[in-house]
Design a protein around this motif. Structure first.
Motif, PDB file in Angstrom:
ATOM      1  N   PRO A  41      60.231 -68.296 -11.428  1.00 36.49           N
ATOM      2  CA  PRO A  41      60.026 -66.844 -11.421  1.00 36.49           C
ATOM      3  C   PRO A  41      59.054 -66.410 -12.520  1.00 36.49           C
ATOM      4  CG  PRO A  41      62.040 -67.335 -12.596  1.00 36.49           C
ATOM      5  CD  PRO A  41      61.489 -68.657 -12.136  1.00 36.49           C
ATOM      6  N   LEU A  42      57.843 -66.934 -12.466  1.00 35.82           N
ATOM      7  CA  LEU A  42      56.859 -66.732 -13.519  1.00 35.82           C
ATOM      8  C   LEU A  42      55.683 -65.923 -12.989  1.00 35.82           C
ATOM      9  CD1 LEU A  42      56.963 -70.346 -15.026  1.00 35.82           C
ATOM     10  CD2 LEU A  42      58.378 -68.351 -15.626  1.00 35.82           C
ATOM     11  N   GLU A  43      55.202 -64.975 -13.802  1.00 41.82           N
ATOM     12  CA  GLU A  43      54.241 -63.969 -13.350  1.00 41.82           C
ATOM     13  C   GLU A  43      52.857 -64.537 -13.061  1.00 41.82           C
ATOM     14  OE1 GLU A  43      53.246 -60.654 -11.798  1.00 41.82           O
ATOM     15  OE2 GLU A  43      55.162 -60.608 -12.865  1.00 41.82           O
ATOM     16  N   THR A  44      52.410 -65.538 -13.834  1.00 40.80           N
ATOM     17  CA  THR A  44      51.061 -66.070 -13.655  1.00 40.80           C
ATOM     18  C   THR A  44      51.112 -67.571 -13.385  1.00 40.80           C
ATOM     19  OG1 THR A  44      50.563 -66.763 -15.940  1.00 40.80           O
ATOM     20  CG2 THR A  44      50.340 -64.404 -15.403  1.00 40.80           C
ATOM     21  N   ASP A  45      49.937 -68.138 -13.122  1.00 35.90           N
ATOM     22  CA  ASP A  45      49.860 -69.575 -12.868  1.00 35.90           C
ATOM     23  C   ASP A  45      49.588 -70.375 -14.145  1.00 35.90           C
ATOM     24  OD1 ASP A  45      47.240 -68.932 -13.416  1.00 35.90           O
ATOM     25  OD2 ASP A  45      46.397 -69.842 -11.601  1.00 35.90           O
ATOM     26  N   LYS A  46      49.778 -69.771 -15.296  1.00 38.39           N
ATOM     27  CA  LYS A  46      49.549 -70.472 -16.568  1.00 38.39           C
ATOM     28  C   LYS A  46      50.768 -71.343 -16.892  1.00 38.39           C
ATOM     29  CE  LYS A  46      45.443 -68.838 -17.569  1.00 38.39           C
ATOM     30  NZ  LYS A  46      44.264 -69.737 -17.620  1.00 38.39           N
ATOM     31  N   THR A  47      50.964 -72.342 -16.061  1.00 36.99           N
ATOM     32  CA  THR A  47      52.045 -73.310 -16.225  1.00 36.99           C
ATOM     33  C   THR A  47      51.455 -74.705 -16.123  1.00 36.99           C
ATOM     34  OG1 THR A  47      52.511 -73.373 -13.848  1.00 36.99           O
ATOM     35  CG2 THR A  47      53.718 -71.736 -15.160  1.00 36.99           C
ATOM     36  N   ILE A  48      52.090 -75.662 -16.774  1.00 36.22           N
ATOM     37  CA  ILE A  48      51.569 -77.025 -16.748  1.00 36.22           C
ATOM     38  C   ILE A  48      52.712 -77.998 -17.027  1.00 36.22           C
ATOM     39  CG2 ILE A  48      50.946 -77.086 -19.212  1.00 36.22           C
ATOM     40  CD1 ILE A  48      48.359 -78.575 -18.376  1.00 36.22           C
ATOM     41  N   THR A  49      52.707 -79.105 -16.307  1.00 35.69           N
ATOM     42  CA  THR A  49      53.736 -80.131 -16.472  1.00 35.69           C
ATOM     43  C   THR A  49      53.109 -81.408 -17.011  1.00 35.69           C
ATOM     44  OG1 THR A  49      55.087 -79.262 -14.663  1.00 35.69           O
ATOM     45  CG2 THR A  49      55.442 -81.564 -15.276  1.00 35.69           C
ATOM     46  N   ALA A  50      53.678 -81.923 -18.095  1.00 31.39           N
ATOM     47  CA  ALA A  50      53.316 -83.251 -18.593  1.00 31.39           C
ATOM     48  C   ALA A  50      54.218 -84.268 -17.908  1.00 31.39           C
ATOM     49  CB  ALA A  50      53.488 -83.319 -20.105  1.00 31.39           C
ATOM     50  N   TRP A  51      53.606 -85.247 -17.233  1.00 33.19           N
ATOM     51  CA  TRP A  51      54.332 -86.302 -16.506  1.00 33.19           C
ATOM     52  C   TRP A  51      54.130 -87.580 -17.297  1.00 33.19           C
ATOM     53  CZ3 TRP A  51      53.841 -90.780 -13.393  1.00 33.19           C
ATOM     54  CH2 TRP A  51      54.839 -90.974 -12.416  1.00 33.19           C
ATOM     55  N   ILE A  89      63.035 -58.936 -16.486  1.00 32.91           N
ATOM     56  CA  ILE A  89      61.899 -58.829 -15.573  1.00 32.91           C
ATOM     57  C   ILE A  89      60.856 -57.897 -16.172  1.00 32.91           C
ATOM     58  CG2 ILE A  89      61.156 -57.997 -13.306  1.00 32.91           C
ATOM     59  CD1 ILE A  89      63.873 -58.883 -12.216  1.00 32.91           C
ATOM     60  N   GLY A  90      59.604 -58.361 -16.173  1.00 40.10           N
ATOM     61  CA  GLY A  90      58.511 -57.566 -16.716  1.00 40.10           C
ATOM     62  C   GLY A  90      58.273 -57.764 -18.204  1.00 40.10           C
ATOM     63  N   ALA A  91      59.095 -58.595 -18.852  1.00 42.93           N
ATOM     64  CA  ALA A  91      58.960 -58.837 -20.294  1.00 42.93           C
ATOM     65  C   ALA A  91      58.644 -60.310 -20.554  1.00 42.93           C
ATOM     66  CB  ALA A  91      60.231 -58.442 -21.027  1.00 42.93           C
ATOM     67  N   VAL A  92      58.077 -60.581 -21.718  1.00 47.43           N
ATOM     68  CA  VAL A  92      57.788 -61.960 -22.117  1.00 47.43           C
ATOM     69  C   VAL A  92      59.098 -62.755 -22.180  1.00 47.43           C
ATOM     70  CG1 VAL A  92      56.972 -63.427 -24.015  1.00 47.43           C
ATOM     71  CG2 VAL A  92      55.687 -61.377 -23.361  1.00 47.43           C
ATOM     72  N   ILE A  93      59.056 -63.974 -21.683  1.00 48.38           N
ATOM     73  CA  ILE A  93      60.237 -64.845 -21.679  1.00 48.38           C
ATOM     74  C   ILE A  93      60.403 -65.443 -23.073  1.00 48.38           C
ATOM     75  CG2 ILE A  93      61.292 -66.892 -20.655  1.00 48.38           C
ATOM     76  CD1 ILE A  93      59.569 -66.319 -18.142  1.00 48.38           C
ATOM     77  N   ASP A  94      61.247 -64.810 -23.850  1.00 50.60           N
ATOM     78  CA  ASP A  94      61.461 -65.212 -25.245  1.00 50.60           C
ATOM     79  C   ASP A  94      62.955 -65.381 -25.465  1.00 50.60           C
ATOM     80  OD1 ASP A  94      61.358 -65.689 -27.939  1.00 50.60           O
ATOM     81  OD2 ASP A  94      60.817 -63.645 -28.511  1.00 50.60           O
ATOM     82  N   THR A  95      63.492 -66.523 -25.048  1.00 52.03           N
ATOM     83  CA  THR A  95      64.911 -66.800 -25.185  1.00 52.03           C
ATOM     84  C   THR A  95      65.092 -68.072 -26.020  1.00 52.03           C
ATOM     85  OG1 THR A  95      65.421 -68.371 -23.384  1.00 52.03           O
ATOM     86  CG2 THR A  95      65.019 -66.075 -22.756  1.00 52.03           C
ATOM     87  N   PRO A  96      66.304 -68.343 -26.490  1.00 51.94           N
ATOM     88  CA  PRO A  96      66.540 -69.579 -27.253  1.00 51.94           C
ATOM     89  C   PRO A  96      66.212 -70.849 -26.484  1.00 51.94           C
ATOM     90  CG  PRO A  96      68.349 -68.035 -27.573  1.00 51.94           C
ATOM     91  CD  PRO A  96      67.488 -67.458 -26.494  1.00 51.94           C
ATOM     92  N   LEU A  97      66.217 -70.786 -25.146  1.00 53.72           N
ATOM     93  CA  LEU A  97      65.878 -71.956 -24.342  1.00 53.72           C
ATOM     94  C   LEU A  97      64.380 -72.114 -24.134  1.00 53.72           C
ATOM     95  CD1 LEU A  97      68.588 -72.064 -21.509  1.00 53.72           C
ATOM     96  CD2 LEU A  97      68.553 -73.237 -23.721  1.00 53.72           C
ATOM     97  N   ASN A  98      63.599 -71.132 -24.578  1.00 51.70           N
ATOM     98  CA  ASN A  98      62.149 -71.149 -24.326  1.00 51.70           C
ATOM     99  C   ASN A  98      61.358 -70.970 -25.620  1.00 51.70           C
ATOM    100  OD1 ASN A  98      63.479 -69.145 -21.902  1.00 51.70           O
ATOM    101  ND2 ASN A  98      62.547 -71.084 -21.275  1.00 51.70           N
ATOM    102  N   PRO A  99      61.557 -71.861 -26.585  1.00 49.37           N
ATOM    103  CA  PRO A  99      60.855 -71.721 -27.860  1.00 49.37           C
ATOM    104  C   PRO A  99      59.367 -72.001 -27.725  1.00 49.37           C
ATOM    105  CG  PRO A  99      61.949 -73.836 -27.752  1.00 49.37           C
ATOM    106  CD  PRO A  99      62.413 -73.068 -26.535  1.00 49.37           C
ATOM    107  N   ILE A 100      58.605 -71.425 -28.629  1.00 55.76           N
ATOM    108  CA  ILE A 100      57.176 -71.756 -28.695  1.00 55.76           C
ATOM    109  C   ILE A 100      57.039 -73.173 -29.255  1.00 55.76           C
ATOM    110  CG2 ILE A 100      54.990 -71.217 -29.839  1.00 55.76           C
ATOM    111  CD1 ILE A 100      55.787 -68.269 -29.738  1.00 55.76           C
ATOM    112  N   ILE A 101      56.361 -74.021 -28.518  1.00 50.60           N
ATOM    113  CA  ILE A 101      56.162 -75.415 -28.921  1.00 50.60           C
ATOM    114  C   ILE A 101      54.885 -75.572 -29.735  1.00 50.60           C
ATOM    115  CG2 ILE A 101      55.832 -77.775 -28.090  1.00 50.60           C
ATOM    116  CD1 ILE A 101      58.631 -76.681 -27.590  1.00 50.60           C
ATOM    117  N   TYR A 102      53.872 -74.804 -29.352  1.00 51.19           N
ATOM    118  CA  TYR A 102      52.588 -74.866 -30.061  1.00 51.19           C
ATOM    119  C   TYR A 102      51.918 -73.506 -29.988  1.00 51.19           C
ATOM    120  CZ  TYR A 102      47.694 -75.664 -31.082  1.00 51.19           C
ATOM    121  OH  TYR A 102      46.433 -75.566 -31.624  1.00 51.19           O
TER     122      TYR A 102
END
Length: 274
Positions: A135-145, A259-272
């Motif tokens: 449920p993410l607003e943009t396509d700025k997602t990436i998976t490291a395999w 909904i409509g806000a930046v996903i900033d929860t304890p499960l979604n920390p900034i990594i870099y």
């Protein structure tokens, strides 16, 4: 037990991307990069992740009794919450910076991690696009395999349809027999290159949420061990879920996000962040 200092230091060391590599990812929305992880790091995390998977795995159903998706791999989520050793890899600046640089964003958050262990004799991973589930607003997602061992073709390495992120048809399909059949049929009449290559030791791939990908069966007797890390733009906004899978992901991977806000929860920390 702790992560050796040499590995901790290595995981903080940037991996230098060329402008050509960034351009390749931006155009095709996948890339394979050699020597991202060294032998010492892989040996350590192969052991740590395998031990954690064995502790977490509760799937005792025989392969022959599982669905196509169930035969694809054993799937365990958010190992970082269960294991401080594995957390060192998931939170590493080396990988986080790579994700950020490839997407050309100012920084990345964790969406979630998952171990994908394809058993000897395990089946295919059907064609699919990951972002159908998110449920993410943009396509700025990436998976490291991240293969934890050398992964030859008989083990079922990840395959890509290069540049297929522009295709809309097929995005609405859950992973399974139908997605394998219909997406394969669609891709056969396009000019997108089907990339099927082995992975050397230390080689990892990155792919975007909408690029179509699959994996072959593991025809060896060995477990194909892979760790994945899903990153998103650090400014990613939660969208109104469009299907039951996105609702599940909202409640599971970013609970209490609005909904409509930046996903900033304890499960979604900034990594870099730059």
């Amino acid at each position: 037990m702790q992560v050796p200092n040499s590995i901790q230091s290595f995981l903080q060391t940037p991996y230098t991307l060329s402008s050509e590599q960034v351009a390749h990812y931006q155009h095709y929305r996948y890339i394979k990069l050699k020597e991202v992880l060294n032998a010492e790091t892989l040996e350590f995390f192969n052991k740590a992740i395998t031990e954690r998977v064995n502790l977490m795995n509760e799937n005792t159903t025989p392969l022959e009794e599982r669905t196509t998706y169930g035969k694809a791999f054993l799937q365990l989520f958010n190992l970082w919450q269960e294991d401080e050793l594995v957390k060192e890899l998931i939170f590493s600046k080396r990988l986080g910076k790579l994700a950020s640089d490839l997407m050309q964003v100012e920084g990345v958050r964790l969406y979630h991690d998952q171990a994908l262990f394809k058993e000897g004799g395990g089946g295919i991973t059907p064609w699919h696009a990951d972002q159908y589930y998110w449920p993410l607003e943009t396509d700025k997602t990436i998976t490291a395999w991240i293969p934890l061992q050398e992964t030859p073709l008989p083990m079922g390495p990840l395959e890509f349809s290069a540049g297929s992120h522009v295709i809309v048809e097929g995005r609405e399909l859950e992973i399974g027999d139908k997605s394998e059949e219909l997406i394969d049929k669609k891709l056969r009449v396009t000019d997108f290159k089907h990339v099927v290559e082995a992975f050397d030791l230390g080689e990892i791939s990155f792919h975007s949420g909408w690029v179509f990908h699959r994996a072959g069966a593991n025809t060896t007797d060995e477990m194909r061990k892979v760790m994945t890390i899903i990153y998103m733009d650090k400014d990613m906004v939660l969208k109104n879920p469009k299907n039951k899978n996105q609702e599940h992901d909202w409640n599971t991977w970013c609970p209490n996000a609005k909904i409509g806000a930046v996903i900033d929860t304890p499960l979604n920390p900034i990594i870099y962040s730059k």
